[in-house]
Scaffold this motif. Structure first.
Motif, PDB file in Angstrom:
ATOM      1  N   ARG A 206       0.834  -1.187   0.000  1.00 38.93           N
ATOM      2  CA  ARG A 206       0.000   0.000   0.000  1.00 38.93           C
ATOM      3  C   ARG A 206       0.874   1.245   0.000  1.00 38.93           C
ATOM      4  O   ARG A 206       2.022   1.211   0.459  1.00 38.93           O
ATOM      5  N   PRO A 237      -9.029   2.648  -0.560  1.00 38.96           N
ATOM      6  CA  PRO A 237      -9.686   1.330  -0.525  1.00 38.96           C
ATOM      7  C   PRO A 237     -10.955   1.328  -1.362  1.00 38.96           C
ATOM      8  O   PRO A 237     -11.590   2.363  -1.567  1.00 38.96           O
ATOM      9  N   GLU A 241     -13.890  -2.058   1.753  1.00 38.10           N
ATOM     10  CA  GLU A 241     -12.571  -2.632   2.001  1.00 38.10           C
ATOM     11  C   GLU A 241     -11.936  -1.953   3.212  1.00 38.10           C
ATOM     12  O   GLU A 241     -12.102  -0.755   3.436  1.00 38.10           O
ATOM     13  N   LYS A 242     -11.206  -2.721   4.000  1.00 36.15           N
ATOM     14  CA  LYS A 242     -10.539  -2.190   5.182  1.00 36.15           C
ATOM     15  C   LYS A 242      -9.080  -2.639   5.187  1.00 36.15           C
ATOM     16  O   LYS A 242      -8.778  -3.778   4.839  1.00 36.15           O
ATOM     17  N   ILE A 243      -8.202  -1.722   5.583  1.00 34.21           N
ATOM     18  CA  ILE A 243      -6.775  -2.032   5.678  1.00 34.21           C
ATOM     19  C   ILE A 243      -6.304  -1.677   7.077  1.00 34.21           C
ATOM     20  O   ILE A 243      -6.423  -0.529   7.512  1.00 34.21           O
ATOM     21  N   TRP A 267      -8.067   0.544  11.463  1.00 36.08           N
ATOM     22  CA  TRP A 267      -8.558   0.062  10.168  1.00 36.08           C
ATOM     23  C   TRP A 267      -8.867   1.264   9.275  1.00 36.08           C
ATOM     24  O   TRP A 267      -9.751   2.065   9.594  1.00 36.08           O
ATOM     25  N   VAL A 306       0.661  -4.824   8.290  1.00 40.56           N
ATOM     26  CA  VAL A 306      -0.316  -4.226   7.381  1.00 40.56           C
ATOM     27  C   VAL A 306      -1.173  -5.366   6.842  1.00 40.56           C
ATOM     28  O   VAL A 306      -0.648  -6.393   6.414  1.00 40.56           O
ATOM     29  N   SER A 307      -2.484  -5.187   6.891  1.00 38.94           N
ATOM     30  CA  SER A 307      -3.366  -6.255   6.431  1.00 38.94           C
ATOM     31  C   SER A 307      -3.526  -6.218   4.916  1.00 38.94           C
ATOM     32  O   SER A 307      -3.335  -5.192   4.273  1.00 38.94           O
ATOM     33  N   GLU A 308      -3.895  -7.370   4.398  1.00 37.16           N
ATOM     34  CA  GLU A 308      -4.238  -7.488   2.981  1.00 37.16           C
ATOM     35  C   GLU A 308      -5.437  -8.408   2.869  1.00 37.16           C
ATOM     36  O   GLU A 308      -5.486  -9.462   3.529  1.00 37.16           O
ATOM     37  N   THR A 309      -6.412  -8.020   2.077  1.00 33.50           N
ATOM     38  CA  THR A 309      -7.614  -8.819   1.918  1.00 33.50           C
ATOM     39  C   THR A 309      -7.876  -9.078   0.445  1.00 33.50           C
ATOM     40  O   THR A 309      -7.884  -8.155  -0.363  1.00 33.50           O
TER      41      THR A 309
END
Length: 315
Positions: A206, A237, A241-243, A267, A306-309
């Motif tokens: 990101r 996003p 969507e949430k990061i 988030w 860091v999240s990834e979806t």
């Protein structure tokens, strides 16, 4: 010693709504019993019906399936058509089965369901219940299952779940390469704009920016440094969507011994691109201890995760 018991997966309940997959109404139950008793397999098979994109048959044993411990009971089964199995992508079909017996006295259907989903394949084309109701209880007019002379009704719902198409996979990248980003804000005492933005930097696939208000953002009364982490404009996003960003945001002590640090755990979404502190630190404290000899303020952020979806379908 501990004890164990077998938990039944059979659920029985009354329902006013009729079956949606198939109904078998019998005008003369005694004649059906006579016919099946005289036949070699003791059962009646319905015509094919369609449900969930496959073809099925409802099978009723009026006096029970003796080969399946159903003697003197009503036994009911569902059989998948072999042609349907050949056309199934995985050569197997999963289905929930709910069997129905109408009761005129209650004006409702008794539903009997084994709540375990059944797997139909070439080795197992038939699933059902060997003991739906005792034959004598069913056949007694006072109980309401046989009514208006000798009528009765059986039915079934065959529920084939649609293939999974809506899903998400959430992961957290905790092994970030170069997890730190540093920002040197020069000539801090001479800054005149309300806010300043760092260069864009990448972290966890990101793009991010830091945003700094040298005299504080709204609500900081001109006495505080405001500091925020934002997703860069080009990396907003998607809808819903949430990061997640977990990081430590710091104002560095030029002497290297007393950094001011705050932990960020937030988030970021389509409408909440940034997070931070209106009152990160007082300007009095900042001017006293956190500007270096060249009047520069050094800000650092160190990411922990860091999240990834991944989504399907992509919105």
């Amino acid at each position: 010693m501990g004890s164990s018991s077998v938990v039944s997966t059979i659920v029985r309940k009354w329902r006013g709504h009729p079956p949606s997959s198939y109904s078998l109404k019998v005008d003369n139950f005694k004649q059906l019993v006579k016919f099946t008793t005289a036949s070699s397999d003791d059962k009646y098979q319905s015509r094919l019906f369609s449900s969930g994109g496959y073809n099925w048959k409802l099978i009723v044993y009026p006096k029970g399936n003796e080969k399946d411990n159903g003697k003197d009971f009503i036994s009911m089964y569902v059989e998948i058509d072999s042609e349907s199995l050949i056309s199934a992508p995985q050569r197997e079909v999963f289905a929930e089965l709910i069997f129905f017996v109408y009761n005129k006295k209650e004006n409702k259907y008794l539903t009997i369901q084994d709540v375990e989903v059944k797997r139909f394949n070439a080795l197992k084309t038939v699933w059902g219940l060997q003991q739906v109701l005792p034959f004598d209880s069913f056949n007694s007019p006072k109980n309401g299952y046989v009514f208006e002379g000798d009528q009765c009704e059986f039915g079934v719902d065959v529920i084939v779940p649609a293939p999974l198409t809506n899903w998400e996979i959430l992961s957290f990248n905790e092994k970030l390469k170069d997890p730190k980003f540093s920002w040197r804000v020069k000539n801090f005492s001479q800054l005149e704009k309300d806010k300043y933005t760092s260069n864009t930097f990448s972290m966890g696939a990101r793009k991010w920016i830091l945003m700094l208000y040298p005299k504080g953002n709204i609500g900081a009364d001109g006495k505080w440094l405001s500091l925020f982490l934002y997703l860069a404009d080009g990396d907003k996003p998607k809808a819903d969507e949430k990061i997640l960003a977990q990081a430590n945001l710091r104002v560095l002590d030029p002497l290297g011994s007393n950094h001011l640090e705050r932990k960020l755990n937030y988030w970021h979404g389509e409408k909440t691109l940034g997070w931070g502190w209106y009152k990160f630190m007082s300007l009095t404290e900042l001017r006293k201890s956190y500007l270096d000899k060249e009047d520069a303020l050094n800000v650092e952020i160190e990411f922990e995760a860091v999240s990834e979806t991944k989504y399907s379908p992509i919105i």
